[in-house]
Write a protein that holds these residues in place. Sequence first.
Motif, PDB file in Angstrom:
ATOM      1  N   GLY A  20       0.807  -1.211   0.000  1.00  0.00           N
ATOM      2  CA  GLY A  20       0.000   0.000   0.000  1.00  0.00           C
ATOM      3  C   GLY A  20       0.840   1.261   0.000  1.00  0.00           C
ATOM      4  N   MET A  21       1.957   1.251   0.727  1.00  0.00           N
ATOM      5  CA  MET A  21       2.818   2.430   0.803  1.00  0.00           C
ATOM      6  C   MET A  21       3.529   2.713  -0.515  1.00  0.00           C
ATOM      7  SD  MET A  21       4.562   1.788   4.517  1.00  0.00           S
ATOM      8  CE  MET A  21       3.548   1.407   5.947  1.00  0.00           C
ATOM      9  N   LEU A  22       4.036   1.669  -1.145  1.00  0.00           N
ATOM     10  CA  LEU A  22       4.815   1.834  -2.373  1.00  0.00           C
ATOM     11  C   LEU A  22       3.971   1.673  -3.629  1.00  0.00           C
ATOM     12  CD1 LEU A  22       8.088  -0.081  -1.396  1.00  0.00           C
ATOM     13  CD2 LEU A  22       7.517   2.333  -1.075  1.00  0.00           C
ATOM     14  N   GLU A  23       2.691   1.365  -3.439  1.00  0.00           N
ATOM     15  CA  GLU A  23       1.763   1.176  -4.559  1.00  0.00           C
ATOM     16  C   GLU A  23       2.254   0.085  -5.520  1.00  0.00           C
ATOM     17  OE1 GLU A  23      -0.571   5.143  -5.379  1.00  0.00           O
ATOM     18  OE2 GLU A  23       1.566   5.575  -5.399  1.00  0.00           O
ATOM     19  N   ILE A  24       2.569  -1.064  -4.911  1.00  0.00           N
ATOM     20  CA  ILE A  24       2.958  -2.249  -5.657  1.00  0.00           C
ATOM     21  C   ILE A  24       2.125  -3.411  -5.143  1.00  0.00           C
ATOM     22  CG2 ILE A  24       5.327  -1.434  -6.069  1.00  0.00           C
ATOM     23  CD1 ILE A  24       6.247  -3.156  -3.737  1.00  0.00           C
ATOM     24  N   THR A  25       2.298  -4.592  -5.717  1.00  0.00           N
ATOM     25  CA  THR A  25       1.579  -5.763  -5.223  1.00  0.00           C
ATOM     26  C   THR A  25       2.355  -6.406  -4.075  1.00  0.00           C
ATOM     27  OG1 THR A  25       2.682  -7.296  -6.738  1.00  0.00           O
ATOM     28  CG2 THR A  25       0.686  -6.188  -7.545  1.00  0.00           C
ATOM     29  N   GLU A  26       1.655  -7.220  -3.284  1.00  0.00           N
ATOM     30  CA  GLU A  26       2.336  -7.947  -2.221  1.00  0.00           C
ATOM     31  C   GLU A  26       3.390  -8.888  -2.801  1.00  0.00           C
ATOM     32  OE1 GLU A  26       0.185  -9.625   1.116  1.00  0.00           O
ATOM     33  OE2 GLU A  26      -1.619  -8.559   0.481  1.00  0.00           O
ATOM     34  N   THR A  27       3.076  -9.513  -3.925  1.00  0.00           N
ATOM     35  CA  THR A  27       4.038 -10.417  -4.566  1.00  0.00           C
ATOM     36  C   THR A  27       5.297  -9.665  -4.963  1.00  0.00           C
ATOM     37  OG1 THR A  27       2.271 -11.845  -5.404  1.00  0.00           O
ATOM     38  CG2 THR A  27       4.413 -11.992  -6.496  1.00  0.00           C
ATOM     39  N   ALA A  28       5.121  -8.460  -5.494  1.00  0.00           N
ATOM     40  CA  ALA A  28       6.283  -7.655  -5.883  1.00  0.00           C
ATOM     41  C   ALA A  28       7.120  -7.285  -4.659  1.00  0.00           C
ATOM     42  CB  ALA A  28       5.836  -6.401  -6.623  1.00  0.00           C
ATOM     43  N   SER A  29       6.448  -6.986  -3.545  1.00  0.00           N
ATOM     44  CA  SER A  29       7.163  -6.657  -2.317  1.00  0.00           C
ATOM     45  C   SER A  29       7.972  -7.859  -1.831  1.00  0.00           C
ATOM     46  CB  SER A  29       6.175  -6.222  -1.237  1.00  0.00           C
ATOM     47  OG  SER A  29       6.834  -5.948  -0.016  1.00  0.00           O
ATOM     48  N   LYS A  30       7.359  -9.034  -1.849  1.00  0.00           N
ATOM     49  CA  LYS A  30       8.053 -10.247  -1.407  1.00  0.00           C
ATOM     50  C   LYS A  30       9.239 -10.569  -2.318  1.00  0.00           C
ATOM     51  CE  LYS A  30       3.897 -12.298   0.654  1.00  0.00           C
ATOM     52  NZ  LYS A  30       2.892 -13.379   0.555  1.00  0.00           N
ATOM     53  N   ASN A  31       9.042 -10.459  -3.618  1.00  0.00           N
ATOM     54  CA  ASN A  31      10.114 -10.762  -4.560  1.00  0.00           C
ATOM     55  C   ASN A  31      11.262  -9.769  -4.426  1.00  0.00           C
ATOM     56  OD1 ASN A  31       8.677 -12.918  -5.577  1.00  0.00           O
ATOM     57  ND2 ASN A  31       7.860 -11.803  -7.338  1.00  0.00           N
ATOM     58  N   THR A  32      10.921  -8.506  -4.209  1.00  0.00           N
ATOM     59  CA  THR A  32      11.965  -7.480  -4.049  1.00  0.00           C
ATOM     60  C   THR A  32      12.766  -7.724  -2.782  1.00  0.00           C
ATOM     61  OG1 THR A  32      10.602  -5.849  -5.216  1.00  0.00           O
ATOM     62  CG2 THR A  32      12.398  -5.006  -3.857  1.00  0.00           C
ATOM     63  N   LEU A  33      12.085  -8.082  -1.699  1.00  0.00           N
ATOM     64  CA  LEU A  33      12.786  -8.378  -0.447  1.00  0.00           C
ATOM     65  C   LEU A  33      13.690  -9.594  -0.619  1.00  0.00           C
ATOM     66  CD1 LEU A  33      13.171  -7.789   2.590  1.00  0.00           C
ATOM     67  CD2 LEU A  33      11.307  -9.405   3.019  1.00  0.00           C
ATOM     68  N   PHE A  34      13.196 -10.617  -1.291  1.00  0.00           N
ATOM     69  CA  PHE A  34      14.002 -11.823  -1.526  1.00  0.00           C
ATOM     70  C   PHE A  34      15.283 -11.466  -2.277  1.00  0.00           C
ATOM     71  CE2 PHE A  34      15.274 -15.264  -4.375  1.00  0.00           C
ATOM     72  CZ  PHE A  34      15.476 -16.304  -3.476  1.00  0.00           C
ATOM     73  N   GLN A  35      15.166 -10.647  -3.314  1.00  0.00           N
ATOM     74  CA  GLN A  35      16.339 -10.277  -4.094  1.00  0.00           C
ATOM     75  C   GLN A  35      17.283  -9.400  -3.285  1.00  0.00           C
ATOM     76  OE1 GLN A  35      16.952 -11.525  -7.259  1.00  0.00           O
ATOM     77  NE2 GLN A  35      18.986 -10.713  -6.781  1.00  0.00           N
ATOM     78  N   ALA A  36      16.725  -8.515  -2.478  1.00  0.00           N
ATOM     79  CA  ALA A  36      17.561  -7.649  -1.639  1.00  0.00           C
ATOM     80  C   ALA A  36      18.371  -8.479  -0.643  1.00  0.00           C
ATOM     81  CB  ALA A  36      16.685  -6.639  -0.898  1.00  0.00           C
ATOM     82  N   LYS A  37      17.712  -9.453   0.010  1.00  0.00           N
ATOM     83  CA  LYS A  37      18.424 -10.306   0.966  1.00  0.00           C
ATOM     84  C   LYS A  37      19.488 -11.147   0.272  1.00  0.00           C
ATOM     85  CE  LYS A  37      14.978 -10.927   4.617  1.00  0.00           C
ATOM     86  NZ  LYS A  37      14.165 -11.929   5.346  1.00  0.00           N
ATOM     87  N   LYS A  38      19.160 -11.650  -0.902  1.00  0.00           N
ATOM     88  CA  LYS A  38      20.125 -12.447  -1.657  1.00  0.00           C
ATOM     89  C   LYS A  38      21.369 -11.618  -1.969  1.00  0.00           C
ATOM     90  CE  LYS A  38      20.623 -14.991  -6.031  1.00  0.00           C
ATOM     91  NZ  LYS A  38      19.921 -15.401  -7.276  1.00  0.00           N
ATOM     92  N   ASN A  39      21.163 -10.383  -2.417  1.00  0.00           N
ATOM     93  CA  ASN A  39      22.291  -9.509  -2.738  1.00  0.00           C
ATOM     94  C   ASN A  39      23.103  -9.168  -1.493  1.00  0.00           C
ATOM     95  OD1 ASN A  39      21.408  -9.509  -5.382  1.00  0.00           O
ATOM     96  ND2 ASN A  39      20.417  -7.511  -5.267  1.00  0.00           N
ATOM     97  N   LEU A  40      22.418  -8.934  -0.376  1.00  0.00           N
ATOM     98  CA  LEU A  40      23.125  -8.592   0.856  1.00  0.00           C
ATOM     99  C   LEU A  40      23.931  -9.780   1.374  1.00  0.00           C
ATOM    100  CD1 LEU A  40      20.398  -6.508   2.723  1.00  0.00           C
ATOM    101  CD2 LEU A  40      22.530  -5.657   1.746  1.00  0.00           C
ATOM    102  N   ARG A  41      23.362 -10.975   1.293  1.00  0.00           N
ATOM    103  CA  ARG A  41      24.103 -12.161   1.742  1.00  0.00           C
ATOM    104  C   ARG A  41      25.363 -12.360   0.911  1.00  0.00           C
ATOM    105  NH1 ARG A  41      18.902 -14.455   2.837  1.00  0.00           N
ATOM    106  NH2 ARG A  41      18.768 -15.255   0.712  1.00  0.00           N
ATOM    107  N   GLN A  42      25.256 -12.136  -0.382  1.00  0.00           N
ATOM    108  CA  GLN A  42      26.421 -12.277  -1.245  1.00  0.00           C
ATOM    109  C   GLN A  42      27.511 -11.283  -0.872  1.00  0.00           C
ATOM    110  OE1 GLN A  42      24.736 -11.812  -5.168  1.00  0.00           O
ATOM    111  NE2 GLN A  42      24.122 -13.963  -5.315  1.00  0.00           N
TER     112      GLN A  42
END
Length: 226
Positions: free
Chosen positions: A191-213
């Motif tokens: 709701g805050m970023l005006e995206i879908t929940e799926t997009a939020s989850k996918n973005t978080l997954f990619q962010a964590k993956k990049n940070l772990r690397q």
Amino acid sequence: MGTMGLALPWKASIASVPRQRETRVEPSGHYAGGPNPAVMDAITEDAALAAGCRAGNLQTYERLYSIHGARMRNLARNLLGNLVDAEDAVQETFLKVQRSIGSFRGQSSFITWTYRILINTCYDARRSRLRKKEVPNNDSGETPRPEPRAPGAHPSLRMALERALATLTKHQRDVFLLYEVEGFRHAEIAGMLEITETASKNTLFQAKKNLRQMLEPPRSSAAEAR
């Protein structure tokens, strides 16, 4: 992209950090100047805040600030990089809420709507700051001072986290901050970023993956260290 002086609460690597969620707005039966307790039992605090702000009740705005002001300021600081700009963004957000409360239609929660205004205000401030950087200003002798960091975290870890976060895309970084640092749910972030929940989850997954690397040592090095 440089580091932003983040208020990071972590003491371990990204993979093992427990989330610390702040208390959310829950239904309340006590509200100064609002409906009687019997009516208040049937509505949520969110709805009461929306109704009070729509009516121009100053006590409601004070209550909104007392509940969410510190959290809003922390989020703005993480988005903008310093406390001064963060406080300006929060003040501007409350002015915008007062000016545009008539346009609130309840399609999301009132608090989500308020945070969306805050985030957009921070985005505007970032764009304005970037435009100013494009025009050299030799008259300014100001030097950015580092913001205080979260207590308890090792300085080298904080620096590593900030460097790693700076490598994320703006979208990844914002979703990560909203979910892992501020404790919002994906439905709220959507709701805050005006995206879908799926997009939020996918973005978080990619962010964590990049940070772990960026943050985790190579497996071979970790094995040799044991």
